[in-house]
Design an enzyme around this catalytic site. Sequence first.
Site, short mmCIF file in Angstrom:
data_model
loop_
_atom_site.label_atom_id
_atom_site.label_comp_id
_atom_site.label_asym_id
_atom_site.label_seq_id
_atom_site.Cartn_x
_atom_site.Cartn_y
_atom_site.Cartn_z
N ASP A 219 67.53 0.93 -32.81
CA ASP A 219 67.25 1.13 -31.54
C ASP A 219 65.84 1.90 -30.87
OD1 ASP A 219 69.45 -0.33 -30.55
OD2 ASP A 219 70.61 1.38 -30.77
N ALA A 220 65.35 2.70 -31.91
CA ALA A 220 64.10 3.42 -31.58
C ALA A 220 63.02 2.51 -31.73
CB ALA A 220 64.10 4.61 -32.53
N GLY A 221 62.78 2.17 -32.99
CA GLY A 221 61.71 1.22 -33.36
C GLY A 221 61.64 -0.24 -32.46
N GLU A 222 62.97 -0.56 -32.20
CA GLU A 222 62.92 -2.20 -31.59
C GLU A 222 62.98 -2.15 -30.13
OE1 GLU A 222 65.32 -4.37 -35.23
OE2 GLU A 222 66.36 -3.67 -33.78
N GLY B 1 63.44 1.61 -28.09
CA GLY B 1 62.61 2.77 -27.67
C GLY B 1 63.65 3.62 -27.17
N GLY C 125 71.05 -0.94 -23.88
CA GLY C 125 72.20 -1.98 -23.51
C GLY C 125 73.19 -1.38 -23.16
N TYR D 113 75.29 0.31 -25.26
CA TYR D 113 75.60 1.87 -25.70
C TYR D 113 74.80 2.86 -25.00
CZ TYR D 113 78.85 2.17 -29.70
OH TYR D 113 79.81 2.22 -30.61
N ASP E 115 60.19 18.50 -39.45
CA ASP E 115 58.99 19.18 -40.08
C ASP E 115 59.31 20.73 -39.97
OD1 ASP E 115 56.54 20.28 -41.16
OD2 ASP E 115 55.25 19.09 -39.73
N MET E 116 60.26 21.10 -41.11
CA MET E 116 60.43 22.68 -41.15
C MET E 116 59.11 23.38 -41.62
SD MET E 116 63.37 22.26 -40.21
CE MET E 116 64.08 23.69 -40.45
N ASP E 117 58.64 24.25 -40.88
CA ASP E 117 57.59 25.15 -41.28
C ASP E 117 58.15 26.70 -41.15
OD1 ASP E 117 55.99 23.13 -41.40
OD2 ASP E 117 54.26 24.02 -39.92
#
Length: 726
Positions: free
Chosen positions: A369-372, A374, A455, A457, A523-525
Site C-alpha cells: 500500500d505504501a509503494g503502490e 502511497g 480503498g 481499508y 534509524d536509531m541514533d
Amino acid sequence: METIPSFRFFLLLLFGLIILFLVLYPLENFELLDCSVYKPWCISKNRIQAKSNLFSQTPRTKSIDHLTESPHHPLDPLTFQEINLVRAILSSYPPFASSSPSPSIHYVALDEPDKSIVLRWKKGDPLPPRKATVVALLNGQSHILTVCLESNQVAGHVTNPASGYPSLTVDDMAGVLNVTLANREVGRIITARGVDLSNVACIPLSTGWYGASEDGRRVLKVQCFSSHGTANFYMRPIEGLTVTVDVDAREIIHISNTGQGIPIPQAAGTDYRYQAQKKKPLHQQLNPISMEQPRGPSFSVEDGHIIKWANWEFHLKADQRAGVIVSRAMVWDSDRERLRSVMYKGFSSELFVPYMDPSDGWYFKTYMDAGEYGMGFTAMPLVPLNDCPRQSHYMDGVFVGPDGNPYVQSNMVCVFERYSGDIAWRHSESPITGMEIRESRPKVTLVVRMAASVGNYDYIIDWEFQTDGLIRIKVALSGMLMVKATAYQNLNQVAEQEYIAGTLVSENLIGVVHDHYVTFYLDMDIDGPDNSFVKMNLVKEETTPGESPRKSYLKVKRHVSKTEKDAQIKLKLYDPSEFHVVNPSRPSRVGNPVGYKIVPGGTAASLLDLDDPPQKRSAFTNNQIWVTPYNRSEQWASGLLAYQSKGDDTLAVWSARNRPIEDRDIVVWYTLGFHHIPCQEDFPIMPTVSSSFDLKPVNFFERNPILQAQPRFPKDLPVCRAADSA
Ligand SMILES: *[C@@H]1O[C@H](CO)[C@@H](O)[C@H](O)[C@H]1NC(C)=O
Ligand SMILES: *[C@@H]1O[C@H](CO)[C@@H](O)[C@H](O)[C@H]1NC(C)=O
C-alpha cells in the site's frame, strides 16, 4: 483506489469536510471565548479564567498560507514554491522539456541533506542547499532525478534503477477506470449480472508481479461493484469479473468473467453511515466525553514542523509515500541536563497485504500500500472530535500531482495530548509497615496520528511519546473487509472439506482470510549515530545436584551482532530475547551501555512460500527484525520502485550483503504483523483492531526519568458538572 462515481463523491466529501471544518472552527473558538454557549456543562471559574491563555496557547492549524510558506529546518518538506520551481526546472531539462506525451510525476520530496550536515545545523544557521528527489515516468521508463533548487539544475538522473514502476497516480487510476467503464463487453457482462450501468463502482487494483508475461508494461486490474442502495459498494461485488488494463496504452488486455451464477449480495444492512442506521440504539448512548485541558495543551509547534512537548522534541512532516515521518527525536535528560538523541528518522516504509485465495479473481491481491498507492496520498482529512480530540493540532501535507503541480492534503496529521486514565507509576504501603504512602502519577502522552484510507481499508498509524522515554508505534485497522461473493447463504450449504477462502460474514459474502504487515524504518541514533545491536538471549540453566533446591533458572546471554545476518530475527516464544540498540561508547554511571530496546508486538509472521512471487517482492517480511548499516538510498523496504517489482531491490536483498553493523550507524526495521480471519462483527465495517510495538529506554537514563513528575490534585482541574436540566 477510487471509483468514477465515488471519485466524485470523494471530491464532494473533501469539499464538504473543508466547509464543515470552516464552519466548526469559528464555533469552537467562540465556545472558548464565551463559555455561555456550553454553560450547563462548564461552570468552573478555573476554566473561564484560563480562557485567554487557552486561546493563545491552543496550537491549532492556523490558516497556513501554503502559497508563501518557506522552509525553516533542513528537514522541512518541500513547499509549494519549491515544488513549482522543480516543475519549472524539469520543463527546461532536455529529455523532459519537449517530450510528448509529457512525463508523469509520481513522487516529489525533499532530498534530505546528509545526516552530518543536519546534525551540525543549529537554528539560525542558513539552510543547507535544498534538493528534490523526483520519481517520474516517461515513455514507460522510470526516471529518478535529483533537482538542485539553488543552482536550478538537475544534478542527478538515473533511469530504471531496478525492476518495477513508481506508485500509481490519480490519472493512472482514473484513466484505467475510464477505459473499463467505456468497454462494451464489460458493460454487457455487468448488465447480464443484473446491475444497471448507472450503479457501477469500480476500483483499480495493483496487480503484483507474476512472471515475465507481465513485463514491459504497467498493468492494473479493475473489479466492479454494485453501488445500488448503499454507500458501501464494497459489500456488493460483481464477483468473478476482473479487467486487466494496460495503464499507459489505456487498453484492455484481458477480461476474465468467471462469476456467472454468483448473485450480487444484498444492499440491506451494508451502509455504515450514521444517517443510514434505522434502528435506534437499544442501549443508552454514552454521554459525551472529552479530556479537560483547562490551561491548554502542553505542546508547541515551532516553525510548522518542530514539536516540543514535556521532555520530547522532534521534527514531523507528511510524506506522500510514507504518510508521516518523525525525525530527530530527542529526549531531555534532567540528570545530564541536555537533549539526547534517540532516533534520527522513523516512518512506515511499506505495508504488505496478501489475500489467501488462489483463484483467478483473487490470487493477485497482494498489495503493497505504501509503494503502490502511497500512505500520504490516501490519507484523508481527519475528523475533529472523532479521529482526534479537541485541542488537537492539525498538519497538512503538501504533495505533487501527476502534472507536477503541488496540492494540499489538508489536516492529514493530528498531534494531541492524551490522558486515558492510565498510571505512569505508583506505590502504596500497606498499614502493616506503619507507613501511609500513597504515591501515584497519571500517565499523559503525546500522540501523532494519521489515517490512510487505501480503498476499502483504513490504517490508523500512531506515534505515541511517553514522558518516561518510551515511544509506542501503533497501527489500527478499520474500514471494510475485502469480500468475495458466493452463492452460499448459509454455512449449512457448504460441502464439508470445501475451501471457501474465509468466513461467511453475511448472506452471499465471504470475508477472505488475509494478512497485514507494516514494516517500519527506525534509524536509531542513541546518543549519536554509532550504535550496536545486541540480543539479550534468555536461556535455561540447570543447577547441579545439591547446588540449590531449584532445578532450573534463566540466565541472560548477551550477543552483539557483528553483521547483518546476525541480526535477521525471527521471533520465538520458547527462545526469547530482548533486542537492544546501544551506544557502546556511552556507558551509564554504573557502566551499562546506554540503549533503547525494540519491544515486539503484533507478531504475526508470513507463512507464504519464500518463492511465492508476492513473498519474494515482500521479502522484507521474512524476518520481524532486520538491522542494516545506514545507507541513504535504502529507505523503502520494498525498493524505490515497488509497483510490479520482482523483489530485486528489497530489504532482504540489501541485508543479504551481510555488511558489518557493529558500532556504526545502523537502521532497525520492525514489522508489525496481523493475521485476519474475518468474523461477522467485521461486517459491514470493522471495529478497529490494533497492535503496537515499543521503543523503550534500557539503561539510557540513570534512574526512573519521571521521578519528579507532579501528582495531580483537585485544584488543578476545573469542576465540570453535567447540567441538572439541559
Ligand atoms: C475519460 O474518457 C472521456 C471520453 O472518452 C474523456 O473525455 C476523459 O478525458 C477521460 N478521462 C480520463 C481521466 O482519462
Ligand atoms: C547503498 O545502497 C545502494 C542501494 O541498495 C547500494 O547500491 C550501495 O552499494 C549501498 N552502499 C553501501 C556502502 O552499502
